[in-house]
Design a protein around this motif. Structure first.
Motif, PDB file in Angstrom:
ATOM      1  N   SER A  64      40.872  44.378  26.399  1.00  0.00           N
ATOM      2  CA  SER A  64      39.670  44.179  27.206  1.00  0.00           C
ATOM      3  C   SER A  64      39.885  44.779  28.588  1.00  0.00           C
ATOM      4  O   SER A  64      41.018  45.036  28.996  1.00  0.00           O
ATOM      5  N   PHE A  65      38.788  44.978  29.287  1.00  0.00           N
ATOM      6  CA  PHE A  65      38.905  45.505  30.646  1.00  0.00           C
ATOM      7  C   PHE A  65      39.599  44.495  31.560  1.00  0.00           C
ATOM      8  O   PHE A  65      40.371  44.871  32.438  1.00  0.00           O
ATOM      9  N   MET A  66      39.342  43.211  31.350  1.00  0.00           N
ATOM     10  CA  MET A  66      39.981  42.203  32.192  1.00  0.00           C
ATOM     11  C   MET A  66      41.493  42.177  31.959  1.00  0.00           C
ATOM     12  O   MET A  66      42.267  41.976  32.892  1.00  0.00           O
ATOM     13  N   ALA A  67      41.911  42.406  30.709  1.00  0.00           N
ATOM     14  CA  ALA A  67      43.347  42.480  30.429  1.00  0.00           C
ATOM     15  C   ALA A  67      43.969  43.655  31.180  1.00  0.00           C
ATOM     16  O   ALA A  67      45.068  43.544  31.726  1.00  0.00           O
ATOM     17  N   ALA A  68      43.258  44.776  31.242  1.00  0.00           N
ATOM     18  CA  ALA A  68      43.760  45.936  31.985  1.00  0.00           C
ATOM     19  C   ALA A  68      43.835  45.628  33.476  1.00  0.00           C
ATOM     20  O   ALA A  68      44.801  46.002  34.148  1.00  0.00           O
ATOM     21  N   CYS A  69      42.822  44.918  33.981  1.00  0.00           N
ATOM     22  CA  CYS A  69      42.808  44.558  35.404  1.00  0.00           C
ATOM     23  C   CYS A  69      44.023  43.711  35.753  1.00  0.00           C
ATOM     24  O   CYS A  69      44.661  43.911  36.797  1.00  0.00           O
ATOM     25  N   GLU A  70      44.337  42.754  34.886  1.00  0.00           N
ATOM     26  CA  GLU A  70      45.469  41.863  35.144  1.00  0.00           C
ATOM     27  C   GLU A  70      46.805  42.593  34.956  1.00  0.00           C
ATOM     28  O   GLU A  70      47.710  42.467  35.780  1.00  0.00           O
ATOM     29  N   ARG A  71      46.936  43.353  33.882  1.00  0.00           N
ATOM     30  CA  ARG A  71      48.195  44.023  33.578  1.00  0.00           C
ATOM     31  C   ARG A  71      48.580  45.038  34.657  1.00  0.00           C
ATOM     32  O   ARG A  71      49.733  45.159  35.030  1.00  0.00           O
ATOM     33  N   TYR A  72      47.589  45.759  35.160  1.00  0.00           N
ATOM     34  CA  TYR A  72      47.880  46.833  36.118  1.00  0.00           C
ATOM     35  C   TYR A  72      47.525  46.464  37.557  1.00  0.00           C
ATOM     36  O   TYR A  72      47.547  47.316  38.428  1.00  0.00           O
ATOM     37  N   ASP A  73      47.201  45.200  37.774  1.00  0.00           N
ATOM     38  CA  ASP A  73      46.913  44.697  39.119  1.00  0.00           C
ATOM     39  C   ASP A  73      45.958  45.632  39.863  1.00  0.00           C
ATOM     40  O   ASP A  73      46.244  46.115  40.953  1.00  0.00           O
ATOM     41  N   LEU A  74      44.790  45.874  39.234  1.00  0.00           N
ATOM     42  CA  LEU A  74      43.805  46.785  39.815  1.00  0.00           C
ATOM     43  C   LEU A  74      43.209  46.197  41.088  1.00  0.00           C
ATOM     44  O   LEU A  74      43.159  44.976  41.259  1.00  0.00           O
ATOM     45  N   ALA A  75      42.749  47.055  41.958  1.00  0.00           N
ATOM     46  CA  ALA A  75      42.167  46.636  43.237  1.00  0.00           C
ATOM     47  C   ALA A  75      40.963  45.736  43.004  1.00  0.00           C
ATOM     48  O   ALA A  75      40.219  45.905  42.032  1.00  0.00           O
ATOM     49  N   ASP A  76      40.768  44.772  43.901  1.00  0.00           N
ATOM     50  CA  ASP A  76      39.669  43.813  43.780  1.00  0.00           C
ATOM     51  C   ASP A  76      38.313  44.503  43.681  1.00  0.00           C
ATOM     52  O   ASP A  76      37.445  44.075  42.918  1.00  0.00           O
ATOM     53  N   ALA A  77      38.123  45.577  44.448  1.00  0.00           N
ATOM     54  CA  ALA A  77      36.837  46.281  44.425  1.00  0.00           C
ATOM     55  C   ALA A  77      36.571  46.887  43.046  1.00  0.00           C
ATOM     56  O   ALA A  77      35.445  46.844  42.538  1.00  0.00           O
ATOM     57  N   LEU A  78      37.608  47.424  42.412  1.00  0.00           N
ATOM     58  CA  LEU A  78      37.458  48.002  41.082  1.00  0.00           C
ATOM     59  C   LEU A  78      37.166  46.909  40.053  1.00  0.00           C
ATOM     60  O   LEU A  78      36.294  47.061  39.199  1.00  0.00           O
ATOM     61  N   VAL A  79      37.861  45.793  40.149  1.00  0.00           N
ATOM     62  CA  VAL A  79      37.625  44.660  39.233  1.00  0.00           C
ATOM     63  C   VAL A  79      36.191  44.166  39.383  1.00  0.00           C
ATOM     64  O   VAL A  79      35.492  43.919  38.392  1.00  0.00           O
ATOM     65  N   ALA A  80      35.711  44.058  40.626  1.00  0.00           N
ATOM     66  CA  ALA A  80      34.335  43.604  40.874  1.00  0.00           C
ATOM     67  C   ALA A  80      33.327  44.573  40.259  1.00  0.00           C
ATOM     68  O   ALA A  80      32.319  44.149  39.679  1.00  0.00           O
ATOM     69  N   ASN A  81      33.582  45.879  40.357  1.00  0.00           N
ATOM     70  CA  ASN A  81      32.673  46.863  39.762  1.00  0.00           C
ATOM     71  C   ASN A  81      32.664  46.767  38.242  1.00  0.00           C
ATOM     72  O   ASN A  81      31.607  46.883  37.618  1.00  0.00           O
TER      73      ASN A  81
END
Length: 134
Positions: free
Chosen positions: A102-119
């Motif tokens: 999932s995209f959320m799993a990618a956000c957590e695994r790669y510690d994506l920037a908050d702005a990118l997660v929000a988008n």
């Protein structure tokens, strides 16, 4: 003659009328349209210069965001369920990176920037395509 090219007379040819029904040539109409659009652009530019550009504050960006994301998007469907059946061949890299579900799993695994997660959340993205998973 008669090949449908140009304004000649004959079989398949076409002769353009010198003026339209209002008595104005096509060239004059094109020039009038061009002049009208130029005048509109210049008037807008004068307004921007006299009043200043709209402020790009939080209120502006909130309004922009609402406009962009106001429609609902399809986030799941039958084609998304079939994604796991699509084979993907990876080349290059270290070879030990596991795909994400999932995209959320990618956000957590790669510690994506908050702005990118929000988008990603605003877009309603849930299920990555086979290529995005890898």
């Amino acid at each position: 003659k008669g090949k449908g090219k140009g304004k000649g007379k004959g079989k398949g040819g076409w002769t353009a009328p010198p003026e339209d029904t209002f008595g104005v040539s096509q060239d004059d109409m094109r020039e009038a349209k061009k002049q009208h659009e130029t005048n509109q652009f210049k008037a807008f530019q004068r307004m921007v210069v006299s009043k200043g550009a709209a402020p790009r504050d939080d209120r502006f960006w909130d309004r922009e965001e609402r406009e962009i994301f106001k429609t609902l998007r399809v986030t799941a469907g039958s084609s998304f369920q079939k994604y796991d059946d699509i084979p993907v061949e990876r080349t290059g890299g270290s070879g030990d990176v596991q795909p994400v579900d999932s995209f959320m799993a990618a956000c957590e695994r790669y510690d994506l920037a908050d702005a990118l997660v929000a988008n990603i959340e605003r877009c309603g993205y849930n299920t990555p395509t086979p290529v995005q998973k890898h």
